[in-house]
Design an enzyme around this catalytic site. Sequence first.
Site, PDB file in Angstrom:
ATOM      1  N   THR A  92     -24.493 -10.551 -38.064  1.00 30.81           N
ATOM      2  CA  THR A  92     -25.635 -10.757 -37.159  1.00 30.81           C
ATOM      3  C   THR A  92     -26.653  -9.634 -37.406  1.00 30.81           C
ATOM      4  O   THR A  92     -26.371  -8.670 -38.120  1.00 30.81           O
ATOM      5  CB  THR A  92     -25.199 -10.693 -35.662  1.00 30.81           C
ATOM      6  OG1 THR A  92     -24.518  -9.455 -35.436  1.00 30.81           O
ATOM      7  CG2 THR A  92     -24.278 -11.837 -35.273  1.00 30.81           C
ATOM      8  N   LEU A  97     -22.767  -1.366 -38.394  1.00 34.97           N
ATOM      9  CA  LEU A  97     -21.912  -1.716 -37.251  1.00 34.97           C
ATOM     10  C   LEU A  97     -22.608  -1.370 -35.943  1.00 34.97           C
ATOM     11  O   LEU A  97     -23.281  -0.345 -35.846  1.00 34.97           O
ATOM     12  CB  LEU A  97     -20.608  -0.928 -37.292  1.00 34.97           C
ATOM     13  CG  LEU A  97     -19.578  -1.262 -38.358  1.00 34.97           C
ATOM     14  CD1 LEU A  97     -18.327  -0.431 -38.132  1.00 34.97           C
ATOM     15  CD2 LEU A  97     -19.239  -2.735 -38.357  1.00 34.97           C
ATOM     16  N   TYR A 104     -32.581   6.265 -25.281  1.00 37.74           N
ATOM     17  CA  TYR A 104     -32.102   6.073 -26.651  1.00 37.74           C
ATOM     18  C   TYR A 104     -32.098   7.391 -27.436  1.00 37.74           C
ATOM     19  O   TYR A 104     -31.068   8.037 -27.551  1.00 37.74           O
ATOM     20  CB  TYR A 104     -32.908   4.974 -27.383  1.00 37.74           C
ATOM     21  CG  TYR A 104     -32.118   4.401 -28.526  1.00 37.74           C
ATOM     22  CD1 TYR A 104     -31.510   3.150 -28.437  1.00 37.74           C
ATOM     23  CD2 TYR A 104     -31.910   5.140 -29.702  1.00 37.74           C
ATOM     24  CE1 TYR A 104     -30.728   2.649 -29.474  1.00 37.74           C
ATOM     25  CE2 TYR A 104     -31.144   4.657 -30.732  1.00 37.74           C
ATOM     26  CZ  TYR A 104     -30.561   3.408 -30.619  1.00 37.74           C
ATOM     27  OH  TYR A 104     -29.791   2.927 -31.642  1.00 37.74           O
TER      28      TYR A 104
HETATM   29  P1  NAD Z   1     -25.565  -6.607 -33.996  1.00 36.85           P
HETATM   30  O1  NAD Z   1     -24.823  -6.603 -32.704  1.00 36.85           O
HETATM   31  O2  NAD Z   1     -26.465  -7.762 -34.268  1.00 36.85           O
HETATM   32  O3  NAD Z   1     -24.531  -6.512 -35.245  1.00 36.85           O
HETATM   33  C1  NAD Z   1     -23.352  -5.776 -35.203  1.00 36.85           C
HETATM   34  C2  NAD Z   1     -22.463  -6.140 -36.374  1.00 36.85           C
HETATM   35  O4  NAD Z   1     -21.301  -5.297 -36.317  1.00 36.85           O
HETATM   36  C3  NAD Z   1     -21.928  -7.581 -36.371  1.00 36.85           C
HETATM   37  O5  NAD Z   1     -21.859  -8.071 -37.686  1.00 36.85           O
HETATM   38  C4  NAD Z   1     -20.508  -7.435 -35.801  1.00 36.85           C
HETATM   39  O6  NAD Z   1     -19.593  -8.462 -36.198  1.00 36.85           O
HETATM   40  C5  NAD Z   1     -20.126  -6.109 -36.440  1.00 36.85           C
HETATM   41  N1  NAD Z   1     -19.031  -5.419 -35.759  1.00 36.85           N
HETATM   42  C6  NAD Z   1     -18.993  -4.903 -34.499  1.00 36.85           C
HETATM   43  N2  NAD Z   1     -17.805  -4.310 -34.276  1.00 36.85           N
HETATM   44  C7  NAD Z   1     -17.087  -4.440 -35.414  1.00 36.85           C
HETATM   45  C8  NAD Z   1     -15.785  -4.035 -35.823  1.00 36.85           C
HETATM   46  N3  NAD Z   1     -14.970  -3.345 -35.010  1.00 36.85           N
HETATM   47  N4  NAD Z   1     -15.365  -4.365 -37.061  1.00 36.85           N
HETATM   48  C9  NAD Z   1     -16.153  -5.083 -37.914  1.00 36.85           C
HETATM   49  N5  NAD Z   1     -17.401  -5.460 -37.591  1.00 36.85           N
HETATM   50  C10 NAD Z   1     -17.851  -5.150 -36.359  1.00 36.85           C
HETATM   51  O7  NAD Z   1     -26.323  -5.221 -34.055  1.00 36.85           O
HETATM   52  P2  NAD Z   1     -27.673  -4.700 -34.757  1.00 36.85           P
HETATM   53  O8  NAD Z   1     -28.695  -4.540 -33.689  1.00 36.85           O
HETATM   54  O9  NAD Z   1     -27.989  -5.477 -35.985  1.00 36.85           O
HETATM   55  O10 NAD Z   1     -27.201  -3.232 -35.140  1.00 36.85           O
HETATM   56  C11 NAD Z   1     -26.793  -2.857 -36.438  1.00 36.85           C
HETATM   57  C12 NAD Z   1     -27.198  -1.410 -36.665  1.00 36.85           C
HETATM   58  O11 NAD Z   1     -28.619  -1.319 -36.642  1.00 36.85           O
HETATM   59  C13 NAD Z   1     -26.675  -0.463 -35.573  1.00 36.85           C
HETATM   60  O12 NAD Z   1     -26.299   0.740 -36.168  1.00 36.85           O
HETATM   61  C14 NAD Z   1     -27.899  -0.268 -34.688  1.00 36.85           C
HETATM   62  O13 NAD Z   1     -27.869   0.941 -33.981  1.00 36.85           O
HETATM   63  C15 NAD Z   1     -29.003  -0.287 -35.750  1.00 36.85           C
HETATM   64  N6  NAD Z   1     -30.346  -0.536 -35.228  1.00 36.85           N
HETATM   65  C16 NAD Z   1     -30.595  -1.552 -34.358  1.00 36.85           C
HETATM   66  C17 NAD Z   1     -31.874  -1.720 -33.851  1.00 36.85           C
HETATM   67  C18 NAD Z   1     -32.187  -2.821 -32.865  1.00 36.85           C
HETATM   68  O14 NAD Z   1     -33.260  -2.764 -32.242  1.00 36.85           O
HETATM   69  N7  NAD Z   1     -31.347  -3.818 -32.726  1.00 36.85           N
HETATM   70  C19 NAD Z   1     -32.925  -0.891 -34.283  1.00 36.85           C
HETATM   71  C20 NAD Z   1     -32.653   0.096 -35.236  1.00 36.85           C
HETATM   72  C21 NAD Z   1     -31.356   0.280 -35.703  1.00 36.85           C
END
Ligand code: NAD
Length: 395
Positions: free
Chosen positions: A51, A139, A235
């Site tokens: 995702t 993750l 944050y």
């Molecule tokens: P998301 O919830 O869409 O994706 C998380 C992913 O991690 C998924 O594929 C899920 O299956 C996997 N996952 C979770 N626990 C797991 C485990 N124990 N083992 C294997 N897989 C596992 O999250 P996202 O928003 O895409 O976040 C991804 C990264 O990007 C994070 O580090 C987040 O901090 C960073 N980020 C997010 C944003 C935002 O606004 N969403 C902005 C900047 C950075």
Amino acid sequence: MIIKPKVRGFICTNAHPKGCAAHVNQQIEYMKVQGPIDGAAKKVLVIGCSTGYGLASRIAATFGSGADTLGVCFEKPPTERKTASAGYYNTAAFHQAAKDAGVYCETINGDAFSNECKTQTIDMIKADLGKVDLVVYSLASPRRTDPTTGVTHNSTLKPVGQSYTAKNLNTDTLKISDITLEPANEEEIANTVKVMGGEDWELWMQALADADVLADGAKTVAYTYLGEKLTWPIYGHATIGKAKEDLDRAASAIIEQHNGLSVQANVAVLKAVVTQASSAIPIMPLYISLMAKVMKEEGSHEDCIEQAYRLFTECLYNESPRLDDGNRFRVDDKELRPETQAKIEALWPQVTEENLFELTDFKGYNENFLRLFGFGLDGVDYEEDVSPLVDVELK
Ligand code: NAD
């Protein structure tokens, strides 16, 4: 079954298989339109691939540079009577598209924090890919069981140092009210660092290097958000921010530990987007709704796939990547433009329940949120009786 969204608070407890496939295919189409990415990785491991940003990165790797990908995620498979999680359906759709394109892809559905998952991944790299030349660490998890101690650590979303009161939008009831978040104690900060900090990223890189499955000059990237004044208290300067600071430490450690292989490790700062992870963070839904309003008006709005594309072309595979003085790739440049932030800051105090839909893009936020679970996609018949079961083999 006829599948309609079941939203509870900031999560949706079901997902639509055809809608998730349409959402994945939209992102694939975006990448195809951009054309090939020169010089990008050919064998890629994506940890957190199902995702949000991880999925978009996987799509960018395969449909931007024809890369073989091995993914790791933690998703719920469907039963006859219950839908799978969105990430499961997304992965099924990605597998189908990669297969149609004749590109290798496999996905391990397991706990990325565990030693077993790392061993299984390494075995698959050895058997199918030889070595990987890019490792994406994406993750987002509320908890982590330490593989050495067996202790499960839970992360918290709290300010650090002092309590923080701010305007918050309840995305379920559309009520706007002040919430006060009490500061985290030392243990909560340490636990959050344990879950979302750099330790597990380092363990992955060490395991891959020890098993000799990292290509010479391999790159690795882990994702963070920095934000600006409005989001700092919850944050950047909060528990999650402390964990993310630990990624900077880990990036330097990885470079040092694997300098024999010339591994390049960077934290990439990405913009705020609607994902399952960000919708759980207080204040973020209102901030993202305002930001989207301003950025759409400016013509600079981006979602995960646009960010992943720019990360690959402007940073990871660019001779002069946009780096800050902390050696981090910056892809949040448009969100953090001073003019853009000034507009968001000016609107912030004016938002009320009455003008929510005029002053902010909450409509777009909500549509975006539902799309994460496969709802509201053009061309999908949501009255159709569909099976929750999909044909995909995850390892
Ligand atoms: P998301 O919830 O869409 O994706 C998380 C992913 O991690 C998924 O594929 C899920 O299956 C996997 N996952 C979770 N626990 C797991 C485990 N124990 N083992 C294997 N897989 C596992 O999250 P996202 O928003 O895409 O976040 C991804 C990264 O990007 C994070 O580090 C987040 O901090 C960073 N980020 C997010 C944003 C935002 O606004 N969403 C902005 C900047 C950075």
